[in-house]
Design a protein around this motif. Structure first.
Motif, PDB file in Angstrom:
ATOM      1  N   ALA A 107      26.173  -3.021  20.472  1.00 10.85           N
ATOM      2  CA  ALA A 107      25.703  -3.950  19.106  1.00 10.85           C
ATOM      3  C   ALA A 107      23.746  -3.238  19.470  1.00 10.85           C
ATOM      4  CB  ALA A 107      24.859  -5.265  19.934  1.00 10.85           C
ATOM      5  N   GLU A 108      23.079  -2.962  18.554  1.00  7.75           N
ATOM      6  CA  GLU A 108      21.834  -2.822  18.531  1.00  7.75           C
ATOM      7  C   GLU A 108      20.280  -3.795  18.484  1.00  7.75           C
ATOM      8  OE1 GLU A 108      22.026   1.157  15.305  1.00  7.75           O
ATOM      9  OE2 GLU A 108      22.751  -1.178  14.702  1.00  7.75           O
ATOM     10  N   TRP A 149      21.606  -2.380  27.595  1.00 11.85           N
ATOM     11  CA  TRP A 149      20.667  -3.822  26.859  1.00 11.85           C
ATOM     12  C   TRP A 149      19.238  -2.516  26.396  1.00 11.85           C
ATOM     13  CZ3 TRP A 149      21.699  -8.099  25.628  1.00 11.85           C
ATOM     14  CH2 TRP A 149      23.082  -8.770  27.121  1.00 11.85           C
ATOM     15  N   HIS A 150      19.179  -1.559  27.330  1.00  9.07           N
ATOM     16  CA  HIS A 150      17.885  -0.765  27.171  1.00  9.07           C
ATOM     17  C   HIS A 150      16.923  -0.609  25.484  1.00  9.07           C
ATOM     18  CE1 HIS A 150      17.642   1.062  31.181  1.00  9.07           C
ATOM     19  NE2 HIS A 150      17.019  -0.456  31.472  1.00  9.07           N
ATOM     20  N   ALA A 151      16.040  -0.509  25.321  1.00 12.74           N
ATOM     21  CA  ALA A 151      15.258  -0.396  23.975  1.00 12.74           C
ATOM     22  C   ALA A 151      16.168  -0.601  22.549  1.00 12.74           C
ATOM     23  CB  ALA A 151      15.263   1.817  23.920  1.00 12.74           C
ATOM     24  N   LYS A 152      16.056  -2.552  22.868  1.00 16.89           N
ATOM     25  CA  LYS A 152      16.997  -2.990  21.971  1.00 16.89           C
ATOM     26  C   LYS A 152      15.940  -4.166  21.464  1.00 16.89           C
ATOM     27  CE  LYS A 152      21.451  -0.617  22.458  1.00 16.89           C
ATOM     28  NZ  LYS A 152      22.875  -1.166  22.934  1.00 16.89           N
ATOM     29  N   PRO A 153      16.193  -5.109  20.601  1.00 18.33           N
ATOM     30  CA  PRO A 153      15.310  -6.085  20.603  1.00 18.33           C
ATOM     31  C   PRO A 153      16.029  -7.353  20.483  1.00 18.33           C
ATOM     32  CG  PRO A 153      15.646  -5.386  18.067  1.00 18.33           C
ATOM     33  CD  PRO A 153      16.872  -4.723  19.040  1.00 18.33           C
ATOM     34  N   VAL A 154      15.718  -8.561  21.908  1.00 19.68           N
ATOM     35  CA  VAL A 154      16.375  -9.495  20.896  1.00 19.68           C
ATOM     36  C   VAL A 154      15.346 -11.312  20.696  1.00 19.68           C
ATOM     37  CG1 VAL A 154      15.582 -10.583  23.519  1.00 19.68           C
ATOM     38  CG2 VAL A 154      18.388 -11.101  22.552  1.00 19.68           C
ATOM     39  N   ALA A 177      14.177   5.929  16.710  1.00 19.29           N
ATOM     40  CA  ALA A 177      13.371   5.831  17.648  1.00 19.29           C
ATOM     41  C   ALA A 177      14.697   6.730  18.791  1.00 19.29           C
ATOM     42  CB  ALA A 177      12.336   4.710  18.409  1.00 19.29           C
ATOM     43  N   ARG A 178      15.454   5.697  19.067  1.00 12.59           N
ATOM     44  CA  ARG A 178      16.496   6.801  20.067  1.00 12.59           C
ATOM     45  C   ARG A 178      17.353   7.353  19.709  1.00 12.59           C
ATOM     46  NH1 ARG A 178      18.264   0.659  19.972  1.00 12.59           N
ATOM     47  NH2 ARG A 178      19.932   1.732  18.740  1.00 12.59           N
ATOM     48  N   GLU A 179      17.222   8.021  18.053  1.00  5.14           N
ATOM     49  CA  GLU A 179      18.077   8.664  17.556  1.00  5.14           C
ATOM     50  C   GLU A 179      17.421  10.025  17.725  1.00  5.14           C
ATOM     51  OE1 GLU A 179      19.401   7.541  13.785  1.00  5.14           O
ATOM     52  OE2 GLU A 179      21.177   6.207  13.883  1.00  5.14           O
ATOM     53  N   ARG A 180      16.077   9.798  17.668  1.00  6.38           N
ATOM     54  CA  ARG A 180      15.038  11.197  17.310  1.00  6.38           C
ATOM     55  C   ARG A 180      14.736  11.149  19.679  1.00  6.38           C
ATOM     56  NH1 ARG A 180      10.533  10.468  13.503  1.00  6.38           N
ATOM     57  NH2 ARG A 180      11.252  10.558  11.868  1.00  6.38           N
ATOM     58  N   ARG A 181      15.371   9.988  19.962  1.00  8.32           N
ATOM     59  CA  ARG A 181      14.071  10.033  21.508  1.00  8.32           C
ATOM     60  C   ARG A 181      15.264   9.601  22.360  1.00  8.32           C
ATOM     61  NH1 ARG A 181       9.351  10.626  21.624  1.00  8.32           N
ATOM     62  NH2 ARG A 181       8.777  12.362  20.949  1.00  8.32           N
ATOM     63  N   PRO A 182      16.343  10.355  23.186  1.00  8.75           N
ATOM     64  CA  PRO A 182      16.678   8.801  24.266  1.00  8.75           C
ATOM     65  C   PRO A 182      15.631   8.257  25.169  1.00  8.75           C
ATOM     66  CG  PRO A 182      17.275  11.250  23.975  1.00  8.75           C
ATOM     67  CD  PRO A 182      16.355  12.030  23.857  1.00  8.75           C
ATOM     68  N   TYR A 183      15.969   6.784  25.365  1.00 13.86           N
ATOM     69  CA  TYR A 183      15.658   5.746  26.111  1.00 13.86           C
ATOM     70  C   TYR A 183      15.662   7.004  27.608  1.00 13.86           C
ATOM     71  CZ  TYR A 183      12.633   1.344  27.419  1.00 13.86           C
ATOM     72  OH  TYR A 183      11.768   0.776  27.736  1.00 13.86           O
ATOM     73  N   VAL A 184      14.503   6.879  28.387  1.00 15.08           N
ATOM     74  CA  VAL A 184      14.371   7.152  29.715  1.00 15.08           C
ATOM     75  C   VAL A 184      13.375   6.252  29.881  1.00 15.08           C
ATOM     76  CG1 VAL A 184      14.140   8.773  31.398  1.00 15.08           C
ATOM     77  CG2 VAL A 184      14.619   9.111  29.180  1.00 15.08           C
ATOM     78  N   TRP A 226      12.783  -4.712  13.606  1.00 16.41           N
ATOM     79  CA  TRP A 226      12.868  -4.006  15.118  1.00 16.41           C
ATOM     80  C   TRP A 226      14.132  -3.285  15.463  1.00 16.41           C
ATOM     81  CZ3 TRP A 226       8.761  -2.764  18.425  1.00 16.41           C
ATOM     82  CH2 TRP A 226       7.727  -3.651  18.587  1.00 16.41           C
ATOM     83  N   GLY A 227      14.850  -3.401  14.851  1.00 18.04           N
ATOM     84  CA  GLY A 227      16.620  -2.761  15.450  1.00 18.04           C
ATOM     85  C   GLY A 227      16.433  -1.268  14.784  1.00 18.04           C
ATOM     86  N   LEU A 228      15.996  -1.290  13.185  1.00 17.12           N
ATOM     87  CA  LEU A 228      15.785  -0.808  12.820  1.00 17.12           C
ATOM     88  C   LEU A 228      15.287   0.771  13.318  1.00 17.12           C
ATOM     89  CD1 LEU A 228      16.585  -1.812   9.511  1.00 17.12           C
ATOM     90  CD2 LEU A 228      18.971  -0.669  10.496  1.00 17.12           C
ATOM     91  N   ALA A 229      14.226   0.393  13.476  1.00 15.82           N
ATOM     92  CA  ALA A 229      12.629   0.504  14.053  1.00 15.82           C
ATOM     93  C   ALA A 229      13.693   1.693  15.616  1.00 15.82           C
ATOM     94  CB  ALA A 229      11.787  -0.010  14.048  1.00 15.82           C
ATOM     95  N   LEU A 230      14.270   0.428  16.449  1.00 14.41           N
ATOM     96  CA  LEU A 230      14.684   1.222  17.537  1.00 14.41           C
ATOM     97  C   LEU A 230      15.643   2.004  17.869  1.00 14.41           C
ATOM     98  CD1 LEU A 230      13.436  -2.496  19.588  1.00 14.41           C
ATOM     99  CD2 LEU A 230      12.784   0.297  20.027  1.00 14.41           C
TER     100      LEU A 230
END
Length: 185
Positions: free
Chosen positions: A73-74, A102-107, A177-184, A170-174
């Motif tokens: 899920a995104e 779960w990281h960097a995803k909206p709920v 963002a995850r595609e451009r830069r992995p969440y750390v 938020w889901g599409l924006a994140l």
């Protein structure tokens, strides 16, 4: 039918009690969400998972299946009741099986209860999801079962549409963002 770039939303039904209202409420929300072309919806009903009573040394097949659903899920919508000013233990147990997934995803939240509309449960979940690096949405859907509120009122439909709009943004924006830069962390 959702298109190939549709946002993958998991609608998590958080109660596992017999006679729960969550299933009916989730069905209404999912039907509303599936009208939108920009989303693809999967239902993750915790009652369908045979989770262990204790945390085992190795994940069980049910734990793995749930974690894979979270990873796939995104974005998420949690349908939660309020029990004694909090959310169900079954929901907390399931949330804790995943971490990085779960990281960097909206709920967003669809809550129900008596008098407080499940909002104490939502506030507790906001703290849990903040620890998991999840973006919680401001707007949600809430229902007072004690007052006899019906599912699918005009107000609920407006609230659901606002929630879905925010979740898609938020889901599409994140996702980007995850595609451009992995969440750390």
């Amino acid at each position: 039918m959702a298109d190939a770039e549709a946002l993958r939303i998991a609608v998590i039904i958080g109660s596992t009690r017999e006679g729960r209202a969550g299933e009916r409420i989730a069905e209404w929300f999912v039907a509303r969400a599936r009208r939108r072309r920009e989303v693809e919806v999967e239902v993750v009903d915790l009652a369908d998972y045979d989770f262990p009573g204790r945390l085992p040394s190795h994940p069980t097949p049910a734990m793995v299946r749930f974690t894979e659903a979270v990873a796939h899920a995104e974005a998420f919508v949690v349908v939660t009741p309020e029990y004694n000013r909090s959310f169900p233990a079954s929901l907390k147990q399931a949330i804790d099986y995943a971490y990085e997934e779960w990281h960097a995803k909206p709920v967003g939240f669809v809550s129900y209860g008596s008098r407080s509309n499940g909002l104490y449960a939502v506030e507790g979940l906001r703290c849990v999801f903040a620890e998991l690096h999840v973006v919680t949405l401001r707007d949600g859907v809430s229902l007072d079962l004690l007052a006899g509120e019906e599912v699918g009122t005009e107000e609920m439909e407006r609230d659901a549409d606002a929630l879905l709009g925010e979740l898609a943004w938020w889901g599409l924006a994140l996702r980007e963002a995850r595609e451009r830069r992995p969440y750390v962390v």
